[in-house]
Design a protein around this motif. Sequence first.
Motif, PDB file in Angstrom:
ATOM      1  N   HIS A   7      37.099 -24.088  32.525  1.00  0.00           N
ATOM      2  CA  HIS A   7      37.558 -23.563  33.804  1.00  0.00           C
ATOM      3  C   HIS A   7      36.695 -22.374  34.225  1.00  0.00           C
ATOM      4  O   HIS A   7      36.248 -21.613  33.363  1.00  0.00           O
ATOM      5  CB  HIS A   7      39.007 -23.095  33.695  1.00  0.00           C
ATOM      6  CG  HIS A   7      39.943 -24.173  33.295  1.00  0.00           C
ATOM      7  ND1 HIS A   7      40.438 -25.080  34.175  1.00  0.00           N
ATOM      8  CD2 HIS A   7      40.457 -24.486  32.075  1.00  0.00           C
ATOM      9  CE1 HIS A   7      41.233 -25.907  33.526  1.00  0.00           C
ATOM     10  NE2 HIS A   7      41.263 -25.576  32.253  1.00  0.00           N
ATOM     11  N   PRO A   8      36.482 -22.179  35.524  1.00  0.00           N
ATOM     12  CA  PRO A   8      36.906 -23.064  36.608  1.00  0.00           C
ATOM     13  C   PRO A   8      35.915 -24.210  36.782  1.00  0.00           C
ATOM     14  O   PRO A   8      34.867 -24.208  36.147  1.00  0.00           O
ATOM     15  CB  PRO A   8      36.876 -22.129  37.810  1.00  0.00           C
ATOM     16  CG  PRO A   8      35.751 -21.178  37.509  1.00  0.00           C
ATOM     17  CD  PRO A   8      35.782 -20.974  36.020  1.00  0.00           C
ATOM     18  N   SER A   9      36.212 -25.137  37.647  1.00  0.00           N
ATOM     19  CA  SER A   9      35.283 -26.226  37.909  1.00  0.00           C
ATOM     20  C   SER A   9      34.168 -25.765  38.839  1.00  0.00           C
ATOM     21  O   SER A   9      33.042 -26.262  38.775  1.00  0.00           O
ATOM     22  CB  SER A   9      36.005 -27.436  38.498  1.00  0.00           C
ATOM     23  OG  SER A   9      36.692 -27.062  39.673  1.00  0.00           O
ATOM     24  N   THR A 105      31.065 -26.445  34.863  1.00  0.00           N
ATOM     25  CA  THR A 105      31.383 -25.465  35.911  1.00  0.00           C
ATOM     26  C   THR A 105      30.172 -25.321  36.802  1.00  0.00           C
ATOM     27  O   THR A 105      29.073 -25.016  36.322  1.00  0.00           O
ATOM     28  CB  THR A 105      31.728 -24.100  35.304  1.00  0.00           C
ATOM     29  OG1 THR A 105      32.915 -24.206  34.531  1.00  0.00           O
ATOM     30  CG2 THR A 105      31.907 -23.057  36.404  1.00  0.00           C
TER      31      THR A 105
END
Lengths: 111, 113
Positions: A7-9, A105
């Motif tokens: 995370h995050p993408s 990410t």
Amino acid sequence: GENVEQHPSTLSVQEGDSAVIKCTYSDSASNYFPWYKQELGKRPQLIIDIRSNVGEKKDQRIAVTLNKTAKHFSLHITETQPEDSAVYFCAATPSNYQLIWGAGTKLIIKP
Amino acid sequence: GAGVSQSPSNKVTEKGKDVELRCDPISGHTALYWYRQRLGQGLEFLIYFQGNSAPDKSGLPSDRFSAERTGESVSTLTIQRTQQEDSAVYLCASSLVIGGEQYFGPGTRLTVT
């Protein structure tokens, strides 16, 4: 088996600011945690890695931290520059097994 | 020394045809991996070879996909009766030992029309 969540993408930061990408893993036997960078149209390349016997490793503007108790590790990039724009993948593995990859990410550095 | 090489770099094929992709690993690397990467997506593991052990085929998406490796040399990934959803970049990587740093090839971009 091992499962790695990342995370995050997508992460967008202002040039010069810091960026942090986090990954969690499920297998407590995992002991090797690399980070790969993939620039647009290029192949993934290793940028930094850490083994379970240390908690932090630095290489100029990038660092990786590992919390074995919580089973998570993070990539930190300070003083971000346009060339840091890329997709970053984390991975984890126990000994003598293949890497299990996070989903990636996309880091965007805004000028 | 030479890195991982793959051929062809690009392949356009018609739906239903078979294709064969080739990977030349770094000399001395015992482990070899194949991944599929769809546009804007992550690394989808397909198969890996480790020395003379039986390959781990757990990532192959269907029986249309197969791969071979002779010893610690070249590997070929074969896709039979290609479908449009097979369109992707196919990446090969090798490592000195299983679980070690993976060195990726430039990939083969497969387009199924």
